[in-house]
Design a protein around this motif. Structure first.
Motif, PDB file in Angstrom:
ATOM      1  N   ASN A   1     -19.894  -6.465  -7.523  1.00 25.60           N
ATOM      2  CA  ASN A   1     -18.466  -6.725  -7.356  1.00 25.60           C
ATOM      3  C   ASN A   1     -18.030  -6.374  -5.939  1.00 25.60           C
TER       4      ASN A   1
ATOM      5  N   HIS B   1     -14.222  -5.690  -3.748  1.00 21.76           N
ATOM      6  CA  HIS B   1     -12.779  -5.507  -3.858  1.00 21.76           C
ATOM      7  C   HIS B   1     -12.221  -5.203  -2.468  1.00 21.76           C
ATOM      8  N   GLN B   2     -10.990  -5.627  -2.216  1.00 21.13           N
ATOM      9  CA  GLN B   2     -10.343  -5.287  -0.959  1.00 21.13           C
ATOM     10  C   GLN B   2      -8.844  -5.138  -1.165  1.00 21.13           C
ATOM     11  N   ASP B   3      -8.241  -4.359  -0.252  1.00 25.38           N
ATOM     12  CA  ASP B   3      -6.791  -4.258  -0.174  1.00 25.38           C
ATOM     13  C   ASP B   3      -6.434  -4.080   1.296  1.00 25.38           C
TER      14      ASP B   3
END
Length: 380
Positions: free
Chosen positions: A135, A137-139
């Protein structure tokens, strides 16, 4: 080049092929904190031969690593002459390879020699094996990767260099899918000091459902002359993955090989099975983007294409060069760097992809290519 004492980004590169390695090498020299993740347990050294066109050698030269391009040229054979033959072996055309003044030569070279040349310059502590991406994910503050064995990484920038079956690419462009080009392909390297010599590259023009090429790889580290060959057999792609995998364990079908000139067919048949690899031929439809937020793509993850124009590896090396330059221009702003990279590379790789597909689909094929949705990273 950024100073090791200056601003540094935490950068993960997934995929230790040629484009991932060249980018790792340049970014470590810029002073960034690079981690190189690879699903294999050890540094990659697989593959057969490749024609690395002058633009690819030029990209390595422009990476600015002292001695790197000289070592690369020493590990390969300069391409001298292209020969086109029909399937019974009669000459259609021969022409010398062009080399423009001031440009490096095109190279006939084993992929493992390219990988070895790059690995010699990379800090081995950056490498992390057995890391299959599960997986991403980023923000607005960063990006993270989870691997299938439970390990994870957090940082500022993620680059997917994980090939045609890229997992990282599915975050950047979930609409991404593969296009089957119509061939089961075998490639091999065989000891040979008479069929291909002196930088020769032979093409047996496509017809009767097959296509083949042969080229001189020069001598290996033991001094044995080597020839690379590729054999393409037009076939429908089986629907079941298990059948696809089974067929890739088979040798070239005798009936298909019999369509080729006897001396060329004999060279293929004489190749030890351990020196032959097989796959199904795919390319990618051009992607609408090469980056999103803090995640970017290079190499086959971004633009896998047929071998018809010999641009696949070259495009990946160019990607790495442009990505490194973008990060040198925006050393503390990964999103701006990826934006600059995408603006420069997207129209270039779209042109490469469209040209390669056009040539690949040109006259001589008896089967129409088939579109196929994205296969998993464990696909055959």
């Amino acid at each position: 080049m950024a100073s090791p004492n200056g601003p540094m980004l935490r950068i993960a590169i997934v995929g230790a092929g040629t484009s991932g390695l060249l980018l790792t090498l340049m970014l470590q020299r810029q002073g960034h904190r690079v981690s190189l993740f690879e699903r294999s347990s050890a540094p990659r050294a697989e593959g057969c031969g490749i024609l690395l066109v002058a633009a690819g050698v030029q990209a390595v030269l422009e990476a600015g690593v002292p001695g790197l391009v000289e070592n690369l040229i020493a590990a390969g054979q300069k391409v001298q002459t292209f020969h086109i033959r029909n399937l019974v072996g009669r000459s259609i055309n021969s022409s010398p390879a062009e080399q423009r003044p001031g440009e490096p030569p095109g190279l006939l070279i084993h992929r493992s020699a390219i990988l070895k040349t790059l690995w010699q310059e990379v800090d081995p502590d950056l490498f992390h094996g057995n890391c299959a991406v599960a997986n991403c994910h980023q923000d607005e503050t960063g990006v993270s990767v989870e691997f299938s064995d439970g390990r994870s990484w957090q940082g500022d920038l993620l680059i997917g260099a994980d090939g045609i079956f890229s997992q990282v690419a599915m975050v950047v462009a979930p609409e991404r899918h593969l296009n089957y080009l119509g061939d089961r392909v075998w490639r091999g390297v065989v000891a040979d000091d008479h069929f291909c010599t002196n930088g020769d590259f032979f093409v047996y023009a496509r017809g009767r459902g097959i296509y083949a090429n042969f080229f001189d790889l020069g001598r290996d580290e033991q001094g044995i002359a080597q020839t690379h060959w590729g054999f393409f057999n037009e076939e429908d792609l089986p629907a079941e993955r298990s059948e696809q995998r089974r067929l890739l364990q088979e040798p070239v079908p005798p009936g298909a090989l019999a369509k080729l000139a006897a001396d060329a067919a004999d060279l293929i048949a004489s190749t030890p099975a351990t020196r032959v690899i097989a796959n199904w031929s795919f390319d990618l439809d051009p992607l609408p983007r090469l980056a999103i937020g803090r995640i970017g793509l290079i190499g086959d993850a971004a633009h896998a294409m047929s071998s018809s124009q010999a641009r696949g590896m070259t495009a990946g090396l160019e990607d790495a060069l442009v990505m490194a330059r973008a990060l040198a221009s925006f050393p503390t702003d990964p999103c701006a760097a990826l934006g600059a990279y995408q603006t420069e590379r997207l129209p270039v790789v779209h042109k490469y992809q469209n040209q390669s597909r056009e040539v690949s689909n040109r006259v001589g094929r008896s089967r129409r290519p088939q579109s196929q949705h994205q296969a998993p990273s464990s696909a055959p």
